[in-house]
Scaffold this active site. Structure first.
Site, PDB file in Angstrom:
ATOM      1  N   GLY A 358     -30.997   1.183   7.169  1.00 53.10           N
ATOM      2  CA  GLY A 358     -29.804   1.103   6.349  1.00 53.10           C
ATOM      3  C   GLY A 358     -28.869   0.033   6.878  1.00 53.10           C
ATOM      4  O   GLY A 358     -29.141  -0.606   7.887  1.00 53.10           O
ATOM      5  N   CYS A 359     -27.758  -0.147   6.219  1.00 52.42           N
ATOM      6  CA  CYS A 359     -26.803  -1.169   6.664  1.00 52.42           C
ATOM      7  C   CYS A 359     -26.229  -0.856   8.035  1.00 52.42           C
ATOM      8  O   CYS A 359     -25.825  -1.756   8.765  1.00 52.42           O
ATOM      9  CB  CYS A 359     -25.674  -1.302   5.644  1.00 52.42           C
ATOM     10  SG  CYS A 359     -26.195  -2.132   4.122  1.00 52.42           S
TER      11      CYS A 359
END
Length: 384
Positions: A358-359
Site C-alpha cells: 500500500g502507499c
C-alpha cells in the site's frame, strides 16, 4: 602525419569509446533503484546510486521516485510506494531496465531472496540463501528449494561448482537427507565441509564467521537475521554498511531481477546491491535458475519434497490455501517479517488473504466480507 595514419588513430579511439560505452564485458546494463522508504532518507539512496554508477564500467543507474540533487536519470511516478513499484515493474517488463533494487517488495509465495555478505573471519564472500520472502510455507521444503536458489545465484556469479553448507537450524538434517538423495538422483551438489573437527556439511556458527561454503542454506527468518548482523555489526545496528544486500528474488517462473535492500541499508550496501543486480543480468541469472530448477526436478525434487512433507505432517503440516477470491481491502500495521506468517494464520482460519504493498508500506489484502474478522484474528496475533 598522413591522412591514413590519422584515419587509423581515429578508428582506434572510436573503438575504445565504443568499448567503454558497452562496458568491459558486453552491452551496457541498466539497473533501477526505488528511492523512498529508507530510514536514512532519499539522499542516502541517491548517494548509493551515484557510487554504483561511478564505480562500475558499463552500468547505467535509473532512479525511480523522488530524486533531488543528482544528474542520474530519474523517473518519478510520485511518492507512493505502490505507484513506484508499479512503475518499476513496467520498466522491467518493457526491458527499459534489466534489474532493480528496492525496499518492502512482496514476492509471491515460492519466491525468496538470496543475499550476499562479506564474512568477518576471513573476509570471504558468502551467499545466504534465503533472506526475505518464502520459498515454501513448509520450513524444510523451503530450505531444500533455498539450496537450489543459492546454487543458481552462485553460478550466475561465475562459480561453476559452488560449495554448499546447511546451517545447523531446525530441520537441517532433514534437508541434508533430501539433498543427498537429490544428488544421488543426478542433481550436482558440491557439499562443503565444516571447519569443526567432526566435519560434515551441516554448518556451525564458526563456519558462518569464516565463510566456509560459497552458499549457506537456512530458513528465511534466520537468513534475514544473519544479513542484518553481517551488514551492521560494525555500526551498532542502525546503519548497514557491509555486503551486497538481501539479494534477488528467486523462484520458478519468476522472471524479474528484483533485489532487496533494507530500510537500514546505507550507501555502500546500496551501491553493492545495484552492482549485484548488474552481475545477475550479465551472468544470465534468469536462465540459470530455471535450468537448475529443471535439473533438480528431473532428479526427483517434487517427489522427494512430497515425501518430506508427509514425513513431517504430524507437527508442521502445510496450511491449505482457501479458495481464491478478489482481495481489495488493506490491513496495515503488520511487521514485514511477520506478513507471511500472518497470511498463513488467516488461511488456517479459512480466510483467503494475500500480501501486498500500500502507499504506507506492506499490507495484508482480504475480501471486503472477510476484513473485519481478519482484523480481529490479527489483533490477537500481534497482541494489539
Amino acid at each position: 602525419m598522413t591522412q591514413d595514419v590519422k584515419t587509423i588513430i581515429g578508428e582506434i579511439f572510436n573503438e575504445i569509446a565504443d568499448g567503454l560505452e558497452k562496458g568491459r564485458y558486453g552491452e551496457k546494463v541498466r539497473i533501477g533503484i526505488t528511492t523512498i522508504g529508507s530510514e536514512h532518507g532519499i539522499e542516502e539512496v541517491v548517494r548509493g546510486a551515484e557510487m554504483a554508477a561511478s564505480n562500475m564500467v558499463g552500468l547505467d543507474v535509473v532512479l525511480i521516485g523522488p530524486s533531488p540533487g543528482t544528474e542520474l536519470e530519474a523517473i518519478n511516478p510520485g511518492d507512493c510506494e505502490r505507484d513506484i513499484h508499479s512503475e518499476m515493474e513496467r520498466l522491467l517488463d518493457e526491458g527499459y531496465i534489466h534489474g532493480c533494487v528496492t525496499m518492502h517488495y512482496n514476492f509471491p509465495l515460492g519466491v525468496s531472496t538470496v543475499g550476499r555478505v562479506i564474512t568477518p573471519g576471513r573476509g570471504r564472500e558468502m551467499i545466504i540463501s534465503t533472506t526475505t520472502g518464502a520459498s515454501s510455507s513448509h520450513r524444510a521444503e523451503g530450505m531444500v528449494r533455498n539450496a537450489i536458489y543459492g546454487i543458481a545465484v552462485a553460478k550466475a556469479l561465475g562459480k561453476k561448482e559452488p560449495t554448499l553448507g546447511i546451517l545447523n537450524v531446525d530441520g537441517a538434517k532433514q534437508v541434508e537427507r533430501v539433498l543427498n538423495r537429490l544428488k544421488e538422483g543426478g542433481y550436482p551438489i558440491n557439499f562443503a565441509t565444516s571447519v569443526r573437527k567432526d566435519g560434515g556439511c551441516v554448518m556451525r556458527g564458526n563456519d558462518l564467521l569464516a565463510g566456509v561454503p560459497d552458499v549457506m542454506v537456512m530458513d528465511t527468518l534466520t537468513g534475514n537475521l544473519m544479513m542484518k548482523i553481517f551488514s551492521a555489526f560494525t555500526t551498532g545496528g542502525s546503519y548497514e554498511a557491509l555486503g551486497y544486500g538481501y539479494g534477488p528474488g528467486i523462484g520458478k517462473g519468476f522472471n524479474r531481477i528484483i533485489g532487496i535492500i533494507s530500510r537500514a541499508s546505507g550507501a555502500p550496501v546500496i551501491a553493492n546491491a545495484i552492482k549485484f543486480m548488474a552481475e545477475m543480468k550479465k551472468g544470465n541469472l534468469l536462465d540459470i535458475k530455471e535450468k537448475e530448477i529443471s535439473l533438480a526436478e528431473k532428479a526427483g525434487l517434487e517427489r522427494l519434497l512430497k515425501e518430506l512433507k508427509e514425513e513431517t505432517a504430524g507437527g508442521t503440516a502445510e496450511v491449505k490455501v482457501p479458495p481464491k477470491k478478489p482481495v481489495t481491502e488493506e490491513i496495515t500495521g503488520i511487521d514485514i517479517l511477520e506478513l507471511d506468517n500472518a497470511v498463513r494464520l488467516l488461511w488456517k482460519e479459512g480466510i483467503y488473504a494475500e500480501t501486498g504493498m500500500g502507499c504506507a508500506g506492506p499490507v495484508i489484502l482480504t475480501a471486503p466480507e472477510d476484513n473485519e474478522r481478519a482484523r480481529l484474528i490479527l489483533r490477537d496475533y500481534i497482541g494489539k
